[in-house]
Design an enzyme around this catalytic site. Structure first.
Site, short mmCIF file in Angstrom:
data_model
loop_
_atom_site.label_atom_id
_atom_site.label_comp_id
_atom_site.label_asym_id
_atom_site.label_seq_id
_atom_site.Cartn_x
_atom_site.Cartn_y
_atom_site.Cartn_z
N GLU A 122 131.09 -30.06 131.00
CA GLU A 122 129.93 -30.91 130.72
C GLU A 122 129.69 -32.02 131.74
OE1 GLU A 122 130.13 -32.40 126.71
OE2 GLU A 122 130.05 -30.42 125.83
N GLU A 132 132.28 -24.18 123.47
CA GLU A 132 132.44 -25.16 122.38
C GLU A 132 131.27 -25.03 121.43
OE1 GLU A 132 132.84 -29.35 123.32
OE2 GLU A 132 134.21 -28.90 124.98
C1 FCB Z 1 131.72 -32.28 123.59
C2 FCB Z 1 133.02 -32.51 124.32
C3 FCB Z 1 134.24 -32.37 123.46
C4 FCB Z 1 134.03 -32.91 122.06
C5 FCB Z 1 132.74 -32.39 121.47
C6 FCB Z 1 132.47 -32.86 120.06
O1 FCB Z 1 130.69 -32.96 124.24
O2 FCB Z 1 133.14 -31.62 125.39
O3 FCB Z 1 135.31 -32.98 124.12
O4 FCB Z 1 134.10 -34.29 122.07
O5 FCB Z 1 131.66 -32.75 122.28
#
Ligand code: FCB
Length: 459
Positions: free
Chosen positions: A163, A361
């Site tokens: 990210e 994620e």
């Molecule tokens: C993302 C991050 C991760 C976590 C999630 C909820 O932006 O990559 O580390 O904090 O959000």
């Protein structure tokens, strides 16, 4: 609803959020140590000093992963464990820890997915300008080659950055994350140097052999739509899409920064940090693409007040995100819109990405607690994951080459500026005792993995 046989079901975590042991075995300080120890920066002054203590409990956590039947585990390497000052010789004890982790995964037939940078920049590099400095991109490539040399024989999936939007905008633009700068021109320079770091790291890793390994990057991306049919809202949505998505996708897949964003930021930056050949390096081929998806942005024109937690992020764009009617929010205040995942994946497939995609994620925060029976019944998380897995499946039906899905997160952990107040795990962590208690979602996920699919909607 079946998934392909080789589909990689997993969970994700990140070093500073779970490891603890911040002073051990030669680890140096990172920007998150500094930031979390600065009063007023993190909720209630929480820090990652102990976190989930995974550094000491790795064997137990590996056994938990095995009991869930995970096919993959995404984790990140803490740069300051490997190079405490951000450059130079490797700290062997730091490498040893990740060797133990990787071997432990392999022994349990769990595929390691390694992220090189999940936000814990060595403080020594921040002291020299951090990601606003081109030098940091070079240091990152050097660090990448050290870790690659040590682990490339046992790790097939390599993610350079997690990210970069968050590193650049929350860290250097808005200042709610480490290192806490509030300067749009710094966020733009950081954006470029992060992406350049990715490109340079790719080069060093490619030249080290291990040709079968898969190298990629993870972006946080959102589906974006205007809140109304008004032309001004459509234009605001274009700006949000430009900042949140295209500012990263275009350089990676088209070797250019979006014209409208260069124009938008004219007063803050002349983009002179982009040098010859940079974009060629940034857009060098990758083997897979990682997508972190949490929410859609529904956008109105103008900087009005909004209660939505995702809204404050776009003050530089004269746009605000609002909650569409009937949409639920999570404990983070993030809108729940599973169909946004389908929309996003299909768009990536149609406009940008021609390599396999992994959701690296996805998950939600819930107000979890241990009930008098000793259980954590997180049915909201089960409902959320079920809907998002179906949305992903839908995208696959529409031609998206999705190969795996990492649920955020294995464990409750240090949620950055929110400290320990937000819980994302499928395993509950009682921080005072470090006891792990599987939530309802953990056994539900184990069944999904075992069945390699979901029951049909109407069953
Ligand atoms: C993302 C991050 C991760 C976590 C999630 C909820 O932006 O990559 O580390 O904090 O959000």
């Amino acid at each position: 609803m079946d998934f392909p046989e080789s589909f990689l079901w997993g969970t994700a975590t990140a070093s500073y959020q779970v490891e603890g042991a911040v002073d051990e075995d030669g680890r140096g300080p990172s920007i998150w140590d500094t930031f979390s120890h600065t009063p007023g920066k993190v909720y209630r002054g929480d820090t990652g000093d102990i976190a989930c203590d995974q550094y000491h409990r790795i064997e137990d956590d590996l056994d938990i992963m095995a009991s869930l039947g995970l096919k993959a585990y995404r984790f990140s390497v803490a740069w300051p464990r490997i190079q405490p000052e951000g450059s130079g010789a490797a700290n062997q004890k730091g490498l040893d820890y990740y060797r133990r982790l990787v071997d432990g995964l392999r022994q349990r037939s769990i595929e390691p997915m390694l992220t090189l940078y999940h936000w814990d920049l060595p403080q020594a590099l921040e002291d020299k300008g951090g990601w606003t400095s081109r030098e940091t991109s070079e240091r990152f490539a050097e660090y990448a080659s050290v870790v690659y040399e040590a682990l490339a024989d046992s790790v097939s999936f390599w993610i350079t950055l997690n990210e970069p939007w968050v590193s650049a905008w929350l860290g250097y633009g808005i200042g709610v994350h480490a290192p806490g700068h509030k300067d749009v021109s710094k966020a733009l320079a950081a954006t470029h140097h992060l992406l350049l770091g990715h490109g340079l790291a790719l080069e060093t890793m490619r030249s080290a052999g291990h040709d079968d390994n898969q190298l990629g990057i993870t972006l946080n991306l959102s589906a974006v739509r205007p809140a109304s049919e008004d032309a001004v809202d459509a234009d605001a949505a274009r700006r949000v899409d430009g900042n949140a998505n295209r500012l990263y996708l275009d350089p990676l897949f088209r070797a250019s920064y979006p014209e409208d964003m260069i124009e938008h930021y004219r007063a803050e930056s002349d983009f002179a940090f982009v040098r010859d050949r940079d974009l060629e390096r940034i857009s060098a081929p990758i083997d897979f693409f990682g997508v972190n998806y949490y929410f859609r942005h529904t956008v109105v024109d103008g900087g009005q007040r909004s209660e939505l937690a995702t809204a404050m992020r776009f003050s530089d764009l004269n746009a605000t995100t609002v909650l569409p009617e009937g949409v639920e929010t999570t404990a983070m205040g993030w809108p729940v819109e599973a169909d946004g995942l389908t929309e996003l994946l299909v768009r990536l497939h149609e406009e940008y990405v021609d390599v396999p995609i992994y959701v690296t994620e996805n998950g939600r925060a819930v107000y979890d607690y241990v009930d008098p029976e000793g259980e954590v019944d997180d049915e909201e998380r089960v409902t959320y994951l079920d809907a998002h897995f179906r949305a992903a499946h839908d995208a696959m039906q529409q031609g998206v080459d999705l190969r795996g899905y990492m649920v955020w997160s294995l464990l409750d952990n240090f949620e950055w500026a929110e400290g320990y107040s937000k819980r994302f795990g499928i395993i509950f962590v009682d921080y005072g005792t470090q006891r792990r208690i599987p939530k309802t979602s953990a056994s539900w996920y184990r069944d999904v993995i075992e069945r390699n699919g979901l029951p049909d909607d109407d069953s």
